[in-house]
Design a protein around this motif. Structure first.
Motif, PDB file in Angstrom:
ATOM      1  N   LYS A   1      28.861  37.538  41.823  1.00 27.56           N
ATOM      2  CA  LYS A   1      29.947  37.703  42.804  1.00 27.56           C
ATOM      3  C   LYS A   1      31.268  37.214  42.228  1.00 27.56           C
ATOM      4  CE  LYS A   1      27.069  37.385  46.894  1.00 27.56           C
ATOM      5  NZ  LYS A   1      26.140  36.390  47.371  1.00 27.56           N
ATOM      6  N   GLU A   2      31.215  36.105  41.502  1.00 25.06           N
ATOM      7  CA  GLU A   2      32.424  35.538  40.889  1.00 25.06           C
ATOM      8  C   GLU A   2      32.978  36.468  39.808  1.00 25.06           C
ATOM      9  OE1 GLU A   2      35.332  32.608  40.883  1.00 25.06           O
ATOM     10  OE2 GLU A   2      33.586  32.662  42.194  1.00 25.06           O
ATOM     11  N   VAL A   3      32.092  37.085  39.013  1.00 23.35           N
ATOM     12  CA  VAL A   3      32.520  38.037  37.978  1.00 23.35           C
ATOM     13  C   VAL A   3      33.250  39.212  38.619  1.00 23.35           C
ATOM     14  CG1 VAL A   3      31.655  39.795  36.361  1.00 23.35           C
ATOM     15  CG2 VAL A   3      30.788  37.462  36.232  1.00 23.35           C
ATOM     16  N   VAL A   4      32.659  39.782  39.662  1.00 21.66           N
ATOM     17  CA  VAL A   4      33.267  40.937  40.345  1.00 21.66           C
ATOM     18  C   VAL A   4      34.614  40.541  40.943  1.00 21.66           C
ATOM     19  CG1 VAL A   4      33.018  42.515  42.306  1.00 21.66           C
ATOM     20  CG2 VAL A   4      31.086  42.121  40.767  1.00 21.66           C
ATOM     21  N   LYS A   5      34.664  39.390  41.596  1.00 24.33           N
ATOM     22  CA  LYS A   5      35.911  38.909  42.219  1.00 24.33           C
ATOM     23  C   LYS A   5      36.987  38.672  41.154  1.00 24.33           C
ATOM     24  CE  LYS A   5      36.972  34.778  44.448  1.00 24.33           C
ATOM     25  NZ  LYS A   5      36.526  33.631  45.208  1.00 24.33           N
ATOM     26  N   PHE A   6      36.617  38.025  40.060  1.00 24.92           N
ATOM     27  CA  PHE A   6      37.544  37.706  38.972  1.00 24.92           C
ATOM     28  C   PHE A   6      38.159  38.971  38.377  1.00 24.92           C
ATOM     29  CE2 PHE A   6      37.962  36.732  34.296  1.00 24.92           C
ATOM     30  CZ  PHE A   6      39.088  35.936  34.394  1.00 24.92           C
ATOM     31  N   PHE A   7      37.313  39.947  38.028  1.00 27.68           N
ATOM     32  CA  PHE A   7      37.818  41.169  37.406  1.00 27.68           C
ATOM     33  C   PHE A   7      38.541  42.072  38.407  1.00 27.68           C
ATOM     34  CE2 PHE A   7      35.134  39.979  33.825  1.00 27.68           C
ATOM     35  CZ  PHE A   7      35.984  40.279  32.773  1.00 27.68           C
ATOM     36  N   SER A   8      38.120  42.090  39.668  1.00 25.57           N
ATOM     37  CA  SER A   8      38.812  42.888  40.679  1.00 25.57           C
ATOM     38  C   SER A   8      40.252  42.396  40.829  1.00 25.57           C
ATOM     39  CB  SER A   8      38.104  42.794  42.031  1.00 25.57           C
ATOM     40  OG  SER A   8      36.848  43.397  41.967  1.00 25.57           O
ATOM     41  N   LYS A   9      40.409  41.084  40.884  1.00 24.15           N
ATOM     42  CA  LYS A   9      41.741  40.490  41.035  1.00 24.15           C
ATOM     43  C   LYS A   9      42.569  40.707  39.768  1.00 24.15           C
ATOM     44  CE  LYS A   9      43.860  36.181  42.545  1.00 24.15           C
ATOM     45  NZ  LYS A   9      43.612  34.789  42.898  1.00 24.15           N
ATOM     46  N   LEU A  10      41.966  40.489  38.610  1.00 24.11           N
ATOM     47  CA  LEU A  10      42.653  40.609  37.328  1.00 24.11           C
ATOM     48  C   LEU A  10      43.139  42.034  37.065  1.00 24.11           C
ATOM     49  CD1 LEU A  10      43.188  38.679  34.904  1.00 24.11           C
ATOM     50  CD2 LEU A  10      41.124  39.583  33.890  1.00 24.11           C
ATOM     51  N   LEU A  11      42.311  43.013  37.414  1.00 25.13           N
ATOM     52  CA  LEU A  11      42.623  44.412  37.117  1.00 25.13           C
ATOM     53  C   LEU A  11      43.225  45.165  38.299  1.00 25.13           C
ATOM     54  CD1 LEU A  11      39.348  45.211  35.161  1.00 25.13           C
ATOM     55  CD2 LEU A  11      41.603  44.794  34.169  1.00 25.13           C
ATOM     56  N   SER A  12      43.269  44.540  39.471  1.00 22.98           N
ATOM     57  CA  SER A  12      43.750  45.198  40.694  1.00 22.98           C
ATOM     58  C   SER A  12      43.027  46.521  40.914  1.00 22.98           C
ATOM     59  CB  SER A  12      45.261  45.437  40.630  1.00 22.98           C
ATOM     60  OG  SER A  12      45.937  44.237  40.383  1.00 22.98           O
ATOM     61  N   ALA A  13      41.710  46.481  40.781  1.00 22.50           N
ATOM     62  CA  ALA A  13      40.898  47.691  40.927  1.00 22.50           C
ATOM     63  C   ALA A  13      39.524  47.310  41.456  1.00 22.50           C
ATOM     64  CB  ALA A  13      40.750  48.392  39.581  1.00 22.50           C
ATOM     65  N   GLU A  14      38.798  48.319  41.956  1.00 24.57           N
ATOM     66  CA  GLU A  14      37.433  48.086  42.424  1.00 24.57           C
ATOM     67  C   GLU A  14      36.505  47.960  41.214  1.00 24.57           C
ATOM     68  OE1 GLU A  14      34.042  50.263  45.126  1.00 24.57           O
ATOM     69  OE2 GLU A  14      36.119  50.922  45.345  1.00 24.57           O
TER      70      GLU A  14
END
Length: 94
Positions: A51-64
């Motif tokens: 969950k943390e990986v998905v949240k981190f990359f979603s925020k970093l890349l501004s994408a799903e």
């Protein structure tokens, strides 16, 4: 870049995760594995690190972002929807 692969749905981002770190961060490229090294604060218990990986990359890349392979492994394949490999590379600053 070996860790980025374009698909019809978006870009596959191949990562190697180190859980239980002091902070979430990108540590560089693991040339031998052909993956991006990532440190995540969350422990690998009950899907918390995923969950943390998905949240981190979603925020970093501004994408799903979703995990498409490696949910129980340190080596994960993430699908970054609707971004090209070049856009992902640029947003990651690589």
């Amino acid at each position: 870049m070996k860790f980025l692969k374009e698909t019809k749905e978006g870009t596959l981002l191949l990562i190697h995760v180190q859980p239980k770190a002091k902070k979430n961060s990108i540590e560089g490229i693991d040339e031998w594995r052909g993956r991006l090294k990532v440190k995540i604060k969350a422990p690998p218990v009950e899907g918390k690190a995923n969950k943390e990986v998905v949240k981190f990359f979603s925020k970093l890349l501004s994408a799903e972002v979703e995990i498409v392979k490696g949910e129980t492994s340190r080596e994960k394949d993430l699908l970054v929807k609707e971004l090209s490999a070049e856009e992902v590379r640029r947003k990651l600053g690589l």
